[in-house]
Design a protein around this motif. Structure first.
Motif, PDB file in Angstrom:
ATOM      1  N   GLY A  55       0.798  -1.223   0.000  1.00 11.34           N
ATOM      2  CA  GLY A  55       0.000   0.000   0.000  1.00 11.34           C
ATOM      3  C   GLY A  55       0.825   1.265   0.000  1.00 11.34           C
ATOM      4  O   GLY A  55       0.444   2.247   0.630  1.00 11.34           O
ATOM      5  N   SER A  57       1.061   3.388  -2.135  1.00 12.55           N
ATOM      6  CA  SER A  57       0.341   4.506  -2.735  1.00 12.55           C
ATOM      7  C   SER A  57      -0.370   5.342  -1.670  1.00 12.55           C
ATOM      8  O   SER A  57      -0.624   6.527  -1.894  1.00 12.55           O
ATOM      9  N   GLY A  58      -0.671   4.736  -0.528  1.00  8.88           N
ATOM     10  CA  GLY A  58      -1.255   5.503   0.566  1.00  8.88           C
ATOM     11  C   GLY A  58      -0.302   6.577   1.050  1.00  8.88           C
ATOM     12  O   GLY A  58      -0.688   7.729   1.271  1.00  8.88           O
ATOM     13  N   GLY A  61       0.099   9.217  -1.668  1.00 11.55           N
ATOM     14  CA  GLY A  61      -1.124  10.000  -1.792  1.00 11.55           C
ATOM     15  C   GLY A  61      -1.284  10.982  -0.660  1.00 11.55           C
ATOM     16  O   GLY A  61      -1.614  12.150  -0.878  1.00 11.55           O
ATOM     17  N   ILE A  62      -1.007  10.544   0.583  1.00 16.00           N
ATOM     18  CA  ILE A  62      -1.236  11.475   1.686  1.00 16.00           C
ATOM     19  C   ILE A  62      -0.212  12.597   1.631  1.00 16.00           C
ATOM     20  O   ILE A  62      -0.542  13.762   1.908  1.00 16.00           O
ATOM     21  N   TYR A  65      -1.602  14.969  -0.957  1.00  8.35           N
ATOM     22  CA  TYR A  65      -2.802  15.688  -0.529  1.00  8.35           C
ATOM     23  C   TYR A  65      -2.492  16.714   0.548  1.00  8.35           C
ATOM     24  O   TYR A  65      -3.026  17.823   0.522  1.00  8.35           O
ATOM     25  N   PRO A 115      -4.465   2.931   1.639  1.00 10.94           N
ATOM     26  CA  PRO A 115      -4.930   3.678   0.472  1.00 10.94           C
ATOM     27  C   PRO A 115      -6.425   3.506   0.233  1.00 10.94           C
ATOM     28  O   PRO A 115      -7.086   4.452  -0.225  1.00 10.94           O
ATOM     29  N   LEU A 118      -8.197   5.924   2.605  1.00 13.40           N
ATOM     30  CA  LEU A 118      -7.969   7.315   2.211  1.00 13.40           C
ATOM     31  C   LEU A 118      -8.707   7.648   0.923  1.00 13.40           C
ATOM     32  O   LEU A 118      -9.227   8.748   0.758  1.00 13.40           O
ATOM     33  N   TYR A 119      -8.756   6.672   0.005  1.00 11.76           N
ATOM     34  CA  TYR A 119      -9.450   6.912  -1.254  1.00 11.76           C
ATOM     35  C   TYR A 119     -10.915   7.244  -1.009  1.00 11.76           C
ATOM     36  O   TYR A 119     -11.436   8.242  -1.505  1.00 11.76           O
ATOM     37  N   THR A 122     -11.248  10.771   0.691  1.00 10.05           N
ATOM     38  CA  THR A 122     -11.026  11.916  -0.206  1.00 10.05           C
ATOM     39  C   THR A 122     -12.110  12.008  -1.258  1.00 10.05           C
ATOM     40  O   THR A 122     -12.512  13.105  -1.629  1.00 10.05           O
ATOM     41  N   TYR A 225      -4.343   7.119  -5.068  1.00  8.87           N
ATOM     42  CA  TYR A 225      -4.355   6.024  -4.098  1.00  8.87           C
ATOM     43  C   TYR A 225      -4.527   4.661  -4.741  1.00  8.87           C
ATOM     44  O   TYR A 225      -4.654   3.662  -4.045  1.00  8.87           O
ATOM     45  N   ASP A 226      -4.548   4.614  -6.075  1.00  8.10           N
ATOM     46  CA  ASP A 226      -4.742   3.349  -6.771  1.00  8.10           C
ATOM     47  C   ASP A 226      -3.696   2.319  -6.326  1.00  8.10           C
ATOM     48  O   ASP A 226      -2.515   2.610  -6.275  1.00  8.10           O
TER      49      ASP A 226
END
Lengths: 305, 282
Positions: A55, A57-58, A61-62, A65, A115, A118-119, A122, A225-226
């Motif tokens: 994960g 991408s988490g 992504g954060i 963001y 992720p 979070l996805y 968001t 987050y993919d």
């Protein structure tokens, strides 16, 4: 080895002089360096310590963001915001760190939930721009050449860190954990704490890079987050060789260029092809293409002909 | 009601996990294949979903055979070399993405559902109304689990499978052909995923991207049941608990956040109850 790295670094530093009027190639190279640094940071926990951190991408992504959020609502400059992005990723890593006590595949799943959560958050939050994401306004500091050097600097820095880790006591402990956790713990390695440190390092750099990525593209979408991102990064590392210094660099270069090619030519089957490449790499080149015995391979082909 | 169906999702995964000692991340994709087979048969040939389940069992059984056949020559090396099964995880997740993309190509990414003509007929039991289709799915999954239970406890294959799950080396010493048995067991696990896909397709709307949703549900149950012990009763209890918690959550959570529930339940389980409900602390 050191000479090769030094030569490569100098080469990449001088490369923009050739590309100054070819912005498309400069952009490709910038993103290439971004992926190289991302892979190097993933490699700390994923490769050297052998923890399947799916994960990632988490974390990216954060970071992205938080950076854009601070710039949008509190007009904090993204280059300052990325540090908070890194801190945010570290916080997430702290949350999932108890999963490190579990077996590898459970940790993989635990990291995948981040992720996912979070996805959904968001996507449903107006404040974070829901499905349209957030955008940044360009400022005087934002220029493509500058980004090239920032990512180059980060890639070199991460390569140095990886080199330091690999040649240190810490790296040996991580490698021991990767080979046999029970044995490592029996020989007196504090397995959880060492893994925890590796995870924090990875998370911090991923968050930082995510923030920079958002600043570079001037926008961030929930699909950052993919899960596929994390998968691609793993693929890059494993192509070059897990847990090595050269592996992530070479692997990221190859797979990034390849996936650019695939994504533009085979638009619909992009993921299928990446999946097949992944399976082939895992089955046939588990130690990476650099460690594969190419001489023997070609000799065998020559003999059969 | 939902609990019974969840049990079918999870039992296949439990078996595979017991055999391979690693999580099959392509399990959600196999469930999804089951869904799509049912959808295809229902729309093209008007075959009832429940009659379609043997076909989806067979198909996913064969796909499982392909997956394990590709993997078999390197399985022992995968297990011994390199950190915590990274290679196996990558292999399965690669498979999952292949399946997902193939489904997008073949069936298009539009959401689908199977809706037989009797779908809305309901049965009233003392004030509670239940659609026939849910009742039938529930009974069907109970029947599947009962069959599985009988196979596992009464037949030679079943008993040796349980031996394999408990201790591979001991089983090998007692004359069980472990590698062949592991193949069979893996395929049966995959086939069960197909059946549960059929059952789920009558209730859920699915698209090629819902495989991870199914997978997470299955993993929740496996963890609740006490990971890797492959007991049918434990799985059953776990799935009822998950179904109840989920339904309570759906009542209270705002609709947009419902997908969050599975993730949060899973994360909470991993953080606080990684050894399941009956499990001791490590």
């Amino acid at each position: 080895m050191k000479k090769v790295f030094f030569a490569a670094a100098v080469f990449f530093m001088l490369l923009p002089l050739l590309l100054s009027n070819l912005p498309y190639y400069l952009r490709i190279l910038t993103l290439l360096l971004f992926y190289v640094s991302l892979c190097l940071s993933w490699n700390i926990a994923g490769g050297i310590a052998g923890q399947p951190l799916l994960g990632v991408s988490g974390f990216i992504g954060i970071g992205a963001y938080i950076t854009t959020f601070l710039a949008e609502y509190y007009s904090i400059h993204p280059l300052l915001g990325i540090w908070t992005g890194g801190a945010g990723a570290v916080t997430l890593a702290l949350i999932i760190s108890p999963c490190l006590k579990l077996r590898g595949d459970f940790f993989a799943i635990g990291s995948l939930t981040i992720p996912g959560i979070l996805y959904v958050i968001t996507y449903n939050s107006e404040y974070l721009g829901s499905c349209n994401g957030l955008t940044l306004t360009p400022d005087p500091l934002h220029n493509s050449l500058g980004f090239y050097y920032i990512f180059l600097f980060l890639a070199i820095a991460l390569a140095c860190i990886t080199y330091k880790i690999l040649s240190s006591n810490f790296g040996l402990r991580l490698a021991a954990i990767s080979n046999d956790e029970d044995l490592a713990s029996a020989t007196g390695v504090n397995v959880f704490f060492v893994k925890f440190q590796a995870l924090l390092l990875t998370a911090f750099f991923s968050g930082l890079l995510g923030g920079l990525y958002a600043y570079y593209l001037l926008s961030v979408l929930p699909n950052i987050y993919d899960f596929f991102w994390g998968l691609q990064i793993m693929l890059m590392c494993i192509t070059g060789g897990l847990g090595t210094l050269t592996g992530p660099i070479v692997g990221a270069s190859i797979i990034y260029l390849l996936s650019q090619f695939i994504a533009t030519t085979f638009l619909q089957t992009h993921r299928l092809i990446i999946g097949i490449i992944l399976i082939i790499i895992v089955l046939k080149f588990p130690k990476g293409i650099l460690a594969f015995d190419w001489k023997k391979f070609f000799a065998r082909i020559a003999r059969t002909k | 009601m939902l609990g019974g169906m969840y049990a079918t999702i999870a039992i296949g995964l439990t078996m595979v996990m017991g055999i391979l000692r690693i999580m099959n991340l392509a399990h959600g994709s196999l469930i999804l294949i089951g869904c799509y087979v049912t959808y295809f048969l229902f729309n093209q040939f008007q075959i009832d979903p429940f009659l379609a389940s043997p076909i989806s069992f067979l198909l996913t059984f064969l796909i499982g055979l392909i997956i394990i056949r590709i993997m078999n020559p390197v399985r022992s090396r995968m297990r011994t070399s390199g950190g915590a099964g990274v290679y196996q995880i990558l292999y399965f997740i690669g498979m999952a993405y292949c399946v997902e993309n193939l489904l997008v190509l073949i069936m298009t990414p539009n959401p689908r559902s199977v809706f037989p003509p009797y779908g809305l007929n309901t049965l009233n039991i003392g004030g509670l109304s239940v659609t026939y289709i849910r009742l039938a799915s529930f009974l069907f999954s109970i029947a599947t689990l009962a069959c599985l239970y009988i196979i596992l406890t009464k037949t030679y294959i079943g008993r040796s499978l349980r031996a394999l799950i408990q201790d591979e080396e001991a089983a090998l010493m007692l004359g069980v052909n472990t590698s062949r048995l592991a193949t069979i067991g893996f395929c049966i696990g995959c086939g069960l995923a197909g059946i549960s896909g059929t059952l789920l397709s009558t209730i859920y709307i699915f698209n090629p991207y819902s495989d991870f949703g199914f997978l997470f549900k299955a993993i929740c149950i496996v963890i609740l049941a006490g990971s890797g012990r492959a007991s049918i009763l434990g799985t059953f209890a776990g799935s009822f608990i998950l179904a109840i918690v989920e339904n309570i959550g759906i009542v209270f959570a705002p609709p947009a956040y419902v997908p969050l529930l599975d993730y949060i339940i899973l994360l909470a389980l991993l953080l606080f109850l990684p050894r399941g409900i009956g499990g001791r602390r490590a």
